[in-house]
Design a protein around this motif. Structure first.
Motif, PDB file in Angstrom:
ATOM      1  N   ASP A  17       0.830  -1.202   0.000  1.00  0.00           N
ATOM      2  CA  ASP A  17       0.000   0.000   0.000  1.00  0.00           C
ATOM      3  C   ASP A  17       0.867   1.256   0.000  1.00  0.00           C
ATOM      4  OD1 ASP A  17      -2.000  -1.844   0.351  1.00  0.00           O
ATOM      5  OD2 ASP A  17      -2.549  -1.207   2.379  1.00  0.00           O
ATOM      6  N   ALA A  18       0.349   2.316  -0.612  1.00  0.00           N
ATOM      7  CA  ALA A  18       0.948   3.639  -0.501  1.00  0.00           C
ATOM      8  C   ALA A  18       0.113   4.471   0.474  1.00  0.00           C
ATOM      9  CB  ALA A  18       0.997   4.332  -1.857  1.00  0.00           C
ATOM     10  N   LEU A  19       0.790   5.136   1.390  1.00  0.00           N
ATOM     11  CA  LEU A  19       0.145   6.045   2.329  1.00  0.00           C
ATOM     12  C   LEU A  19       0.449   7.474   1.896  1.00  0.00           C
ATOM     13  CD1 LEU A  19      -1.224   6.810   5.084  1.00  0.00           C
ATOM     14  CD2 LEU A  19       1.081   6.658   6.085  1.00  0.00           C
ATOM     15  N   PHE A  20      -0.573   8.207   1.438  1.00  0.00           N
ATOM     16  CA  PHE A  20      -0.407   9.605   1.077  1.00  0.00           C
ATOM     17  C   PHE A  20      -0.712  10.454   2.313  1.00  0.00           C
ATOM     18  CE2 PHE A  20      -1.711   8.321  -3.474  1.00  0.00           C
ATOM     19  CZ  PHE A  20      -0.406   7.971  -3.769  1.00  0.00           C
ATOM     20  N   TYR A  21       0.308  11.127   2.822  1.00  0.00           N
ATOM     21  CA  TYR A  21       0.130  11.873   4.074  1.00  0.00           C
ATOM     22  C   TYR A  21       0.361  13.368   3.852  1.00  0.00           C
ATOM     23  CZ  TYR A  21       5.274  11.969   4.507  1.00  0.00           C
ATOM     24  OH  TYR A  21       6.613  12.177   4.295  1.00  0.00           O
ATOM     25  N   TYR A  22      -0.220  14.154   4.759  1.00  0.00           N
ATOM     26  CA  TYR A  22      -0.135  15.611   4.706  1.00  0.00           C
ATOM     27  C   TYR A  22       0.291  16.116   6.082  1.00  0.00           C
ATOM     28  CZ  TYR A  22      -2.827  14.983   0.410  1.00  0.00           C
ATOM     29  OH  TYR A  22      -3.253  14.579  -0.830  1.00  0.00           O
ATOM     30  N   GLY A  23       1.582  16.267   6.278  1.00  0.00           N
ATOM     31  CA  GLY A  23       2.102  16.762   7.538  1.00  0.00           C
ATOM     32  C   GLY A  23       2.443  15.640   8.511  1.00  0.00           C
ATOM     33  N   ASP A  24       3.167  16.030   9.572  1.00  0.00           N
ATOM     34  CA  ASP A  24       3.669  15.048  10.536  1.00  0.00           C
ATOM     35  C   ASP A  24       2.554  14.299  11.258  1.00  0.00           C
ATOM     36  OD1 ASP A  24       6.184  15.827   9.830  1.00  0.00           O
ATOM     37  OD2 ASP A  24       6.639  16.900  11.696  1.00  0.00           O
ATOM     38  N   GLU A  25       1.501  14.989  11.627  1.00  0.00           N
ATOM     39  CA  GLU A  25       0.423  14.343  12.376  1.00  0.00           C
ATOM     40  C   GLU A  25      -0.227  13.236  11.543  1.00  0.00           C
ATOM     41  OE1 GLU A  25      -3.796  15.533  14.603  1.00  0.00           O
ATOM     42  OE2 GLU A  25      -2.338  17.087  14.079  1.00  0.00           O
ATOM     43  N   ASP A  26      -0.476  13.524  10.281  1.00  0.00           N
ATOM     44  CA  ASP A  26      -1.062  12.532   9.379  1.00  0.00           C
ATOM     45  C   ASP A  26      -0.096  11.371   9.145  1.00  0.00           C
ATOM     46  OD1 ASP A  26      -3.124  11.577   7.776  1.00  0.00           O
ATOM     47  OD2 ASP A  26      -2.442  12.647   5.992  1.00  0.00           O
ATOM     48  N   TYR A  27       1.184  11.706   9.027  1.00  0.00           N
ATOM     49  CA  TYR A  27       2.238  10.703   8.836  1.00  0.00           C
ATOM     50  C   TYR A  27       2.256   9.711  10.003  1.00  0.00           C
ATOM     51  CZ  TYR A  27       7.161   9.161   8.081  1.00  0.00           C
ATOM     52  OH  TYR A  27       8.326   8.448   7.867  1.00  0.00           O
ATOM     53  N   VAL A  28       2.324  10.242  11.197  1.00  0.00           N
ATOM     54  CA  VAL A  28       2.388   9.391  12.383  1.00  0.00           C
ATOM     55  C   VAL A  28       1.103   8.583  12.552  1.00  0.00           C
ATOM     56  CG1 VAL A  28       2.491   9.408  14.914  1.00  0.00           C
ATOM     57  CG2 VAL A  28       4.060  10.844  13.581  1.00  0.00           C
ATOM     58  N   ALA A  29      -0.041   9.201  12.327  1.00  0.00           N
ATOM     59  CA  ALA A  29      -1.309   8.496  12.510  1.00  0.00           C
ATOM     60  C   ALA A  29      -1.438   7.313  11.557  1.00  0.00           C
ATOM     61  CB  ALA A  29      -2.470   9.469  12.308  1.00  0.00           C
ATOM     62  N   GLY A  30      -1.088   7.522  10.288  1.00  0.00           N
ATOM     63  CA  GLY A  30      -1.202   6.439   9.318  1.00  0.00           C
ATOM     64  C   GLY A  30      -0.264   5.294   9.615  1.00  0.00           C
ATOM     65  N   ILE A  31       0.954   5.615  10.007  1.00  0.00           N
ATOM     66  CA  ILE A  31       1.930   4.567  10.318  1.00  0.00           C
ATOM     67  C   ILE A  31       1.571   3.871  11.616  1.00  0.00           C
ATOM     68  CG2 ILE A  31       4.348   4.159  10.918  1.00  0.00           C
ATOM     69  CD1 ILE A  31       5.074   6.337   8.883  1.00  0.00           C
ATOM     70  N   ARG A  32       1.104   4.628  12.612  1.00  0.00           N
ATOM     71  CA  ARG A  32       0.740   4.006  13.892  1.00  0.00           C
ATOM     72  C   ARG A  32      -0.371   2.974  13.706  1.00  0.00           C
ATOM     73  NH1 ARG A  32      -0.720   8.234  16.858  1.00  0.00           N
ATOM     74  NH2 ARG A  32       1.114   8.419  18.210  1.00  0.00           N
ATOM     75  N   THR A  33      -1.384   3.298  12.926  1.00  0.00           N
ATOM     76  CA  THR A  33      -2.475   2.343  12.679  1.00  0.00           C
ATOM     77  C   THR A  33      -1.944   1.046  12.099  1.00  0.00           C
ATOM     78  OG1 THR A  33      -4.078   4.119  12.319  1.00  0.00           O
ATOM     79  CG2 THR A  33      -4.602   1.967  11.373  1.00  0.00           C
ATOM     80  N   PHE A  34      -1.055   1.178  11.124  1.00  0.00           N
ATOM     81  CA  PHE A  34      -0.466   0.010  10.444  1.00  0.00           C
ATOM     82  C   PHE A  34       0.403  -0.800  11.410  1.00  0.00           C
ATOM     83  CE2 PHE A  34       3.105  -1.705   7.915  1.00  0.00           C
ATOM     84  CZ  PHE A  34       2.421  -2.503   7.017  1.00  0.00           C
ATOM     85  N   VAL A  35       1.240  -0.118  12.165  1.00  0.00           N
ATOM     86  CA  VAL A  35       2.179  -0.797  13.058  1.00  0.00           C
ATOM     87  C   VAL A  35       1.453  -1.470  14.215  1.00  0.00           C
ATOM     88  CG1 VAL A  35       4.051  -0.419  14.712  1.00  0.00           C
ATOM     89  CG2 VAL A  35       4.153   0.642  12.440  1.00  0.00           C
ATOM     90  N   GLU A  36       0.527  -0.767  14.833  1.00  0.00           N
ATOM     91  CA  GLU A  36      -0.169  -1.340  15.995  1.00  0.00           C
ATOM     92  C   GLU A  36      -1.001  -2.550  15.605  1.00  0.00           C
ATOM     93  OE1 GLU A  36      -2.255   1.907  17.833  1.00  0.00           O
ATOM     94  OE2 GLU A  36      -0.440   2.638  18.869  1.00  0.00           O
ATOM     95  N   ALA A  37      -1.591  -2.530  14.413  1.00  0.00           N
ATOM     96  CA  ALA A  37      -2.332  -3.702  13.947  1.00  0.00           C
ATOM     97  C   ALA A  37      -1.394  -4.895  13.777  1.00  0.00           C
ATOM     98  CB  ALA A  37      -3.047  -3.395  12.638  1.00  0.00           C
ATOM     99  N   GLY A  38      -0.189  -4.641  13.297  1.00  0.00           N
ATOM    100  CA  GLY A  38       0.777  -5.712  13.148  1.00  0.00           C
ATOM    101  C   GLY A  38       1.232  -6.269  14.483  1.00  0.00           C
ATOM    102  N   LEU A  39       1.539  -5.400  15.429  1.00  0.00           N
ATOM    103  CA  LEU A  39       1.984  -5.870  16.736  1.00  0.00           C
ATOM    104  C   LEU A  39       0.879  -6.642  17.451  1.00  0.00           C
ATOM    105  CD1 LEU A  39       3.962  -2.719  17.966  1.00  0.00           C
ATOM    106  CD2 LEU A  39       4.889  -4.843  17.003  1.00  0.00           C
ATOM    107  N   ALA A  40      -0.362  -6.196  17.283  1.00  0.00           N
ATOM    108  CA  ALA A  40      -1.486  -6.908  17.903  1.00  0.00           C
ATOM    109  C   ALA A  40      -1.658  -8.301  17.312  1.00  0.00           C
ATOM    110  CB  ALA A  40      -2.773  -6.101  17.728  1.00  0.00           C
ATOM    111  N   ALA A  41      -1.251  -8.484  16.054  1.00  0.00           N
ATOM    112  CA  ALA A  41      -1.338  -9.787  15.397  1.00  0.00           C
ATOM    113  C   ALA A  41      -0.056 -10.601  15.560  1.00  0.00           C
ATOM    114  CB  ALA A  41      -1.645  -9.592  13.907  1.00  0.00           C
ATOM    115  N   ASP A  42       0.852 -10.132  16.424  1.00  0.00           N
ATOM    116  CA  ASP A  42       2.121 -10.818  16.682  1.00  0.00           C
ATOM    117  C   ASP A  42       2.978 -10.881  15.422  1.00  0.00           C
ATOM    118  OD1 ASP A  42       3.966 -12.083  18.368  1.00  0.00           O
ATOM    119  OD2 ASP A  42       3.304 -14.080  17.746  1.00  0.00           O
ATOM    120  N   GLU A  43       2.994  -9.797  14.662  1.00  0.00           N
ATOM    121  CA  GLU A  43       3.807  -9.707  13.463  1.00  0.00           C
ATOM    122  C   GLU A  43       5.005  -8.797  13.716  1.00  0.00           C
ATOM    123  OE1 GLU A  43      -0.071  -9.986  10.435  1.00  0.00           O
ATOM    124  OE2 GLU A  43       1.203  -8.189  10.455  1.00  0.00           O
ATOM    125  N   PRO A  44       6.230  -9.251  13.478  1.00  0.00           N
ATOM    126  CA  PRO A  44       7.390  -8.367  13.580  1.00  0.00           C
ATOM    127  C   PRO A  44       7.251  -7.200  12.612  1.00  0.00           C
ATOM    128  CG  PRO A  44       8.071 -10.666  13.409  1.00  0.00           C
ATOM    129  CD  PRO A  44       6.603 -10.630  13.118  1.00  0.00           C
TER     130      PRO A  44
END
Length: 314
Positions: A17-44
């Motif tokens: 997927d490509a994440l199109f972000y606008y500013g730091d807040e959007d950048y962090v929010a989009g990546i956090r959603t992706f990362v936290e879902a992975g950690l919750a699924a026990d994915e490195p």
């Protein structure tokens, strides 16, 4: 149709997927959603973004034994090394587990000379890792990158995310067609470039010339050794595969030294040098090594020849 941002497409191992972000807040929010879902699924999870972004994400995401950070501006400075050295290496390290990778190969300020190879990299991800259990999120600064860059991102990613909304990309194209579209001829070398036509018997002299010119350009001794190895790999392939002489041209630029080798053989494997060969294969390691050693490797091939430019920075 809106899809859940943490749900891989059904029946597909790779999610890209490509994440199109606008500013730091959007950048962090989009990546956090992706990362936290992975950690919750026990994915490195691997975070591979340019150095200036690492502190921002470390502060936002915290620490976890399943979370690793890599400076893309360093480890991905040569776009052709990102698949084998960053993405594939992380996937292979966690065999039999699904993993997640945040990979940002294109950012404002990245040298324009590397851009075609970056787009080719993004397209080749869809081939090289198609059968691997990996989810990859590629952030793009939609507020600062040129509109053509955003369009290219849409052509290399099957799905696009904006403000948490994940949609299929109408602009997604055949990876092979995208790679071929960016197989572009190089600008002519400067008139001051040194030139040498050589055959297999002249490889030693060719290596000596490259080493001498690299020293004059201020390339450090250990990097000269790397360049000598890289040039020898490309030059040997050029004369051995075709049985004909090849042309070496060398010149200095603002970063260091550029070595260009043109031979009569035609490179047809789009993934050459982008994936490690099988342990039993006796081929496929040369260009992989070159991609590891050099700061940028450019390749252009047509129906009669292949030209490779090796960049070694000071």
């Amino acid at each position: 149709m809106t899809l859940e941002p943490d749900a891989p497409p059904e029946g597909v191992s790779l999610r890209h997927d490509a994440l199109f972000y606008y500013g730091d807040e959007d950048y962090v929010a989009g990546i956090r959603t992706f990362v936290e879902a992975g950690l919750a699924a026990d994915e490195p999870v691997l975070i591979a973004v340019p150095g200036a972004r690492l502190d921002l994400l470390r502060a936002a995401l915290g620490t976890s034994t399943e979370l690793r950070f890599v400076d893309m501006a360093r480890d991905g400075r040569n776009p052709a090394w990102i698949i084998p050295g960053v993405l594939h290496a992380f996937v292979a390290e966690h065999a039999h587990r699904r993993v997640r990778i945040v990979g940002e190969p294109i950012w404002p300020g990245r040298a324009a000379i590397a851009y075609p190879r970056c787009v080719q990299h993004e397209a080749l991800v869809n081939i090289a890792l198609s059968d691997r259990p990996v989810s990859i999120l590629c952030p793009y600064d939609a507020a600062r990158l040129d509109v053509d860059v955003i369009a290219d991102a849409a052509s290399t990613h099957p799905y696009l995310i904006r403000a948490g909304d994940r949609q299929s990309s109408a602009g997604y194209g055949s990876p092979e067609n995208v790679v071929d579209a960016f197989n572009r001829p190089f600008p002519e070398p400067p008139a001051s470039a040194s030139a040498l036509r050589f055959e297999a018997a002249g490889l030693a002299g060719m290596r000596a010339l490259v080493a001498a010119l690299a020293a004059e350009a201020g390339v450090p001794p250990d990097r000269i050794d790397d360049l000598r190895v890289a040039v020898n790999e490309i030059a040997t392939n050029a004369v051995v595969h075709s049985g004909r002489p090849a042309l070496l041209r060398v010149w200095s630029d603002d970063e260091g030294l550029v070595c260009e080798i043109t031979g009569s053989s035609v490179l047809t494997d789009r993934l050459a040098g982008r994936l490690p060969p099988s342990p039993t294969s006796d081929r496929g390691r040369g260009l992989l090594l070159v991609n590891y050693l050099c700061d940028l490797v450019q390749v252009h091939t047509d129906d009669q020849s292949t030209t490779v430019r090796l960049h070694m920075h000071r």
